[in-house]
Motif scaffolding. Structure first.
Motif, PDB file in Angstrom:
ATOM      1  N   THR A 285       0.838  -1.198   0.000  1.00  0.00           N
ATOM      2  CA  THR A 285       0.000   0.000   0.000  1.00  0.00           C
ATOM      3  C   THR A 285       0.873   1.247   0.000  1.00  0.00           C
ATOM      4  OG1 THR A 285      -1.833   1.156   1.069  1.00  0.00           O
ATOM      5  CG2 THR A 285      -0.218   0.132   2.520  1.00  0.00           C
ATOM      6  N   ASP A 286       0.330   2.331  -0.503  1.00  0.00           N
ATOM      7  CA  ASP A 286       1.044   3.601  -0.424  1.00  0.00           C
ATOM      8  C   ASP A 286       0.176   4.700   0.177  1.00  0.00           C
ATOM      9  OD1 ASP A 286      -0.657   4.099  -2.515  1.00  0.00           O
ATOM     10  OD2 ASP A 286       0.870   4.854  -3.869  1.00  0.00           O
ATOM     11  N   LEU A 287      -1.014   4.325   0.721  1.00  0.00           N
ATOM     12  CA  LEU A 287      -1.860   5.288   1.427  1.00  0.00           C
ATOM     13  C   LEU A 287      -2.634   4.550   2.519  1.00  0.00           C
ATOM     14  CD1 LEU A 287      -2.756   8.269   1.494  1.00  0.00           C
ATOM     15  CD2 LEU A 287      -4.663   7.622   0.017  1.00  0.00           C
ATOM     16  N   THR A 288      -2.492   5.012   3.756  1.00  0.00           N
ATOM     17  CA  THR A 288      -3.144   4.383   4.900  1.00  0.00           C
ATOM     18  C   THR A 288      -3.751   5.449   5.795  1.00  0.00           C
ATOM     19  OG1 THR A 288      -1.583   2.538   4.893  1.00  0.00           O
ATOM     20  CG2 THR A 288      -2.763   2.928   6.948  1.00  0.00           C
ATOM     21  N   ILE A 289      -4.957   5.188   6.287  1.00  0.00           N
ATOM     22  CA  ILE A 289      -5.565   6.079   7.275  1.00  0.00           C
ATOM     23  C   ILE A 289      -4.840   5.843   8.590  1.00  0.00           C
ATOM     24  CG2 ILE A 289      -7.657   6.601   8.580  1.00  0.00           C
ATOM     25  CD1 ILE A 289      -9.249   5.721   6.077  1.00  0.00           C
ATOM     26  N   ALA A 290      -4.222   6.893   9.122  1.00  0.00           N
ATOM     27  CA  ALA A 290      -3.433   6.769  10.347  1.00  0.00           C
ATOM     28  C   ALA A 290      -4.216   7.185  11.585  1.00  0.00           C
ATOM     29  CB  ALA A 290      -2.157   7.601  10.234  1.00  0.00           C
ATOM     30  N   GLY A 291      -5.308   7.932  11.413  1.00  0.00           N
ATOM     31  CA  GLY A 291      -6.102   8.336  12.563  1.00  0.00           C
ATOM     32  C   GLY A 291      -7.367   9.056  12.143  1.00  0.00           C
ATOM     33  N   ILE A 292      -8.368   9.016  13.017  1.00  0.00           N
ATOM     34  CA  ILE A 292      -9.636   9.715  12.807  1.00  0.00           C
ATOM     35  C   ILE A 292      -9.554  11.031  13.566  1.00  0.00           C
ATOM     36  CG2 ILE A 292     -12.125   9.652  13.161  1.00  0.00           C
ATOM     37  CD1 ILE A 292     -11.850   6.541  13.139  1.00  0.00           C
ATOM     38  N   ILE A 293      -9.875  12.126  12.895  1.00  0.00           N
ATOM     39  CA  ILE A 293      -9.810  13.449  13.517  1.00  0.00           C
ATOM     40  C   ILE A 293     -11.090  13.682  14.310  1.00  0.00           C
ATOM     41  CG2 ILE A 293      -9.668  15.926  13.057  1.00  0.00           C
ATOM     42  CD1 ILE A 293      -8.105  15.160  10.488  1.00  0.00           C
ATOM     43  N   ASP A 294     -10.958  13.983  15.602  1.00  0.00           N
ATOM     44  CA  ASP A 294     -12.107  14.216  16.466  1.00  0.00           C
ATOM     45  C   ASP A 294     -12.678  15.625  16.315  1.00  0.00           C
ATOM     46  OD1 ASP A 294     -12.099  11.657  17.633  1.00  0.00           O
ATOM     47  OD2 ASP A 294     -10.504  12.267  18.987  1.00  0.00           O
TER      48      ASP A 294
END
Length: 83
Positions: A68-77
């Motif tokens: 992969t070359d794009l990963t969701i690293a966190g959800i913005i609260d």
């Protein structure tokens, strides 16, 4: 890293070996560009997220051998996008 919004899920039943079975999400940048990312954090449509790209994207999944070359690293609260 880049901030994007989750637009929905992408379902692929056939994947190359070594791609694993992570959820895939369709993301949109504030300028409207669409991308597909691995989602190890469980983001939902409408969520704003920050992403890791390039070789860092593999490490963000917890599986550095993943393709992969794009990963969701966190959800913005909390965040208000500019204009």
């Amino acid at each position: 890293m880049e901030i994007m919004q989750v637009m929905g899920s992408l379902v692929c039943t056939q994947r190359v070996a070594g791609f694993a079975h992570l959820n895939l999400r369709v993301l949109r940048t504030p300028k409207g560009k669409l991308s597909v990312a691995c989602d190890p954090v469980g983001a939902a449509p409408g969520n704003w997220v920050f992403t890791a790209s390039g070789s860092a994207a593999r490490f963000a999944t917890g599986k550095p051998d993943l393709f992969t070359d794009l990963t969701i690293a966190g959800i913005i609260d909390h965040w208000s996008p500019d204009g």
